[in-house]
Write a protein that holds these residues in place. Structure first.
Motif, PDB file in Angstrom:
ATOM      1  N   ASP A 265       0.824  -1.214   0.000  1.00  0.00           N
ATOM      2  CA  ASP A 265       0.000   0.000   0.000  1.00  0.00           C
ATOM      3  C   ASP A 265       0.856   1.261   0.000  1.00  0.00           C
ATOM      4  OD1 ASP A 265      -2.268  -1.550  -0.011  1.00  0.00           O
ATOM      5  OD2 ASP A 265      -2.662  -1.343   2.138  1.00  0.00           O
TER       6      ASP A 265
ATOM      7  N   GLU B 290       3.916   1.515  -1.109  1.00  0.00           N
ATOM      8  CA  GLU B 290       4.562   1.609  -2.418  1.00  0.00           C
ATOM      9  C   GLU B 290       3.600   2.224  -3.437  1.00  0.00           C
ATOM     10  OE1 GLU B 290       6.172  -1.282  -5.993  1.00  0.00           O
ATOM     11  OE2 GLU B 290       6.102  -2.093  -3.953  1.00  0.00           O
ATOM     12  N   ARG B 291       2.360   1.765  -3.430  1.00  0.00           N
ATOM     13  CA  ARG B 291       1.355   2.289  -4.371  1.00  0.00           C
ATOM     14  C   ARG B 291       1.148   3.784  -4.141  1.00  0.00           C
ATOM     15  NH1 ARG B 291      -2.854  -0.115  -2.668  1.00  0.00           N
ATOM     16  NH2 ARG B 291      -2.284  -2.119  -3.516  1.00  0.00           N
ATOM     17  N   GLU B 292       1.043   4.202  -2.868  1.00  0.00           N
ATOM     18  CA  GLU B 292       0.854   5.621  -2.554  1.00  0.00           C
ATOM     19  C   GLU B 292       2.025   6.455  -3.055  1.00  0.00           C
ATOM     20  OE1 GLU B 292       0.198   5.892   1.664  1.00  0.00           O
ATOM     21  OE2 GLU B 292      -1.640   4.683   1.542  1.00  0.00           O
ATOM     22  N   ARG B 293       3.236   5.958  -2.884  1.00  0.00           N
ATOM     23  CA  ARG B 293       4.418   6.694  -3.353  1.00  0.00           C
ATOM     24  C   ARG B 293       4.417   6.826  -4.872  1.00  0.00           C
ATOM     25  NH1 ARG B 293       9.777   5.985   0.031  1.00  0.00           N
ATOM     26  NH2 ARG B 293       8.938   5.963   2.134  1.00  0.00           N
ATOM     27  N   ARG B 294       4.071   5.750  -5.558  1.00  0.00           N
ATOM     28  CA  ARG B 294       4.037   5.812  -7.027  1.00  0.00           C
ATOM     29  C   ARG B 294       2.976   6.796  -7.515  1.00  0.00           C
ATOM     30  NH1 ARG B 294       7.211   1.936  -9.404  1.00  0.00           N
ATOM     31  NH2 ARG B 294       7.656   0.089  -8.166  1.00  0.00           N
ATOM     32  N   GLU B 295       1.785   6.760  -6.881  1.00  0.00           N
ATOM     33  CA  GLU B 295       0.710   7.673  -7.272  1.00  0.00           C
ATOM     34  C   GLU B 295       1.104   9.122  -7.009  1.00  0.00           C
ATOM     35  OE1 GLU B 295      -2.698   6.196  -5.146  1.00  0.00           O
ATOM     36  OE2 GLU B 295      -2.937   4.484  -6.512  1.00  0.00           O
ATOM     37  N   SER B 296       1.733   9.374  -5.879  1.00  0.00           N
ATOM     38  CA  SER B 296       2.170  10.724  -5.544  1.00  0.00           C
ATOM     39  C   SER B 296       3.212  11.223  -6.545  1.00  0.00           C
ATOM     40  CB  SER B 296       2.745  10.733  -4.124  1.00  0.00           C
ATOM     41  OG  SER B 296       3.234  12.004  -3.802  1.00  0.00           O
TER      42      SER B 296
ATOM     43  N   ASP C 256       2.695  14.760 -13.414  1.00  0.00           N
ATOM     44  CA  ASP C 256       1.596  15.305 -14.217  1.00  0.00           C
ATOM     45  C   ASP C 256       1.473  16.818 -14.039  1.00  0.00           C
ATOM     46  OD1 ASP C 256       1.069  12.754 -15.120  1.00  0.00           O
ATOM     47  OD2 ASP C 256      -0.673  12.450 -13.807  1.00  0.00           O
TER      48      ASP C 256
ATOM     49  N   GLN D 165       3.558  10.204  -9.618  1.00  0.00           N
ATOM     50  CA  GLN D 165       2.879  10.409 -10.902  1.00  0.00           C
ATOM     51  C   GLN D 165       2.116  11.729 -10.895  1.00  0.00           C
ATOM     52  OE1 GLN D 165       3.109   8.377 -13.756  1.00  0.00           O
ATOM     53  NE2 GLN D 165       2.212  10.206 -14.646  1.00  0.00           N
ATOM     54  N   GLU D 166       1.474  12.048  -9.776  1.00  0.00           N
ATOM     55  CA  GLU D 166       0.741  13.315  -9.678  1.00  0.00           C
ATOM     56  C   GLU D 166       1.692  14.499  -9.800  1.00  0.00           C
ATOM     57  OE1 GLU D 166      -1.380  13.065  -5.981  1.00  0.00           O
ATOM     58  OE2 GLU D 166      -2.761  11.536  -6.762  1.00  0.00           O
TER      59      GLU D 166
END
Length: 94
Positions: free
Chosen positions: A71, A73-79, A85, A81-82
């Motif tokens: 979880d 790791e996913r949050e870090r990747r999403e952050s 962007d 990516q944001e």
């Protein structure tokens, strides 16, 4: 029983398919690096960017336990990516 320290760790790289290099963090800053046999890590976390909670022997600097944190790791990747962007929106069109 040896004293241990708990850190968040990120798998920075795997060298020659055998050695995992973890970056140990405290309060979001990298404070140390730990090289170990990739087989010491949980199977699901044997990839670059994987995030773990690790317990390290304070005196020897050896890994005692690693728990994969999917979880986080996913949050870090999403952050990341944001942030990417938002930065790319600011670039002028050529």
């Amino acid at each position: 029983m040896p004293e241990t320290e708990t850190h968040t760790a990120v798998l920075d790289r795997i060298v020659d398919g055998e050695t995992a290099v973890l970056l140990l963090e405290e309060a979001g800053d990298v404070v140390d690096e730990l090289a170990l046999d990739v087989d010491a890590l949980p199977d699901e976390g044997r990839h670059e960017g994987a995030v773990f909670e690790v317990r390290v022997d304070r005196d020897e600097g050896t890994l005692r336990e690693a728990t994969y944190r999917e979880d986080e790791e996913r949050e870090r990747r999403e952050s990341a990516q944001e942030r990417f962007d938002r930065l790319s929106e600011r670039l002028p069109d050529e």
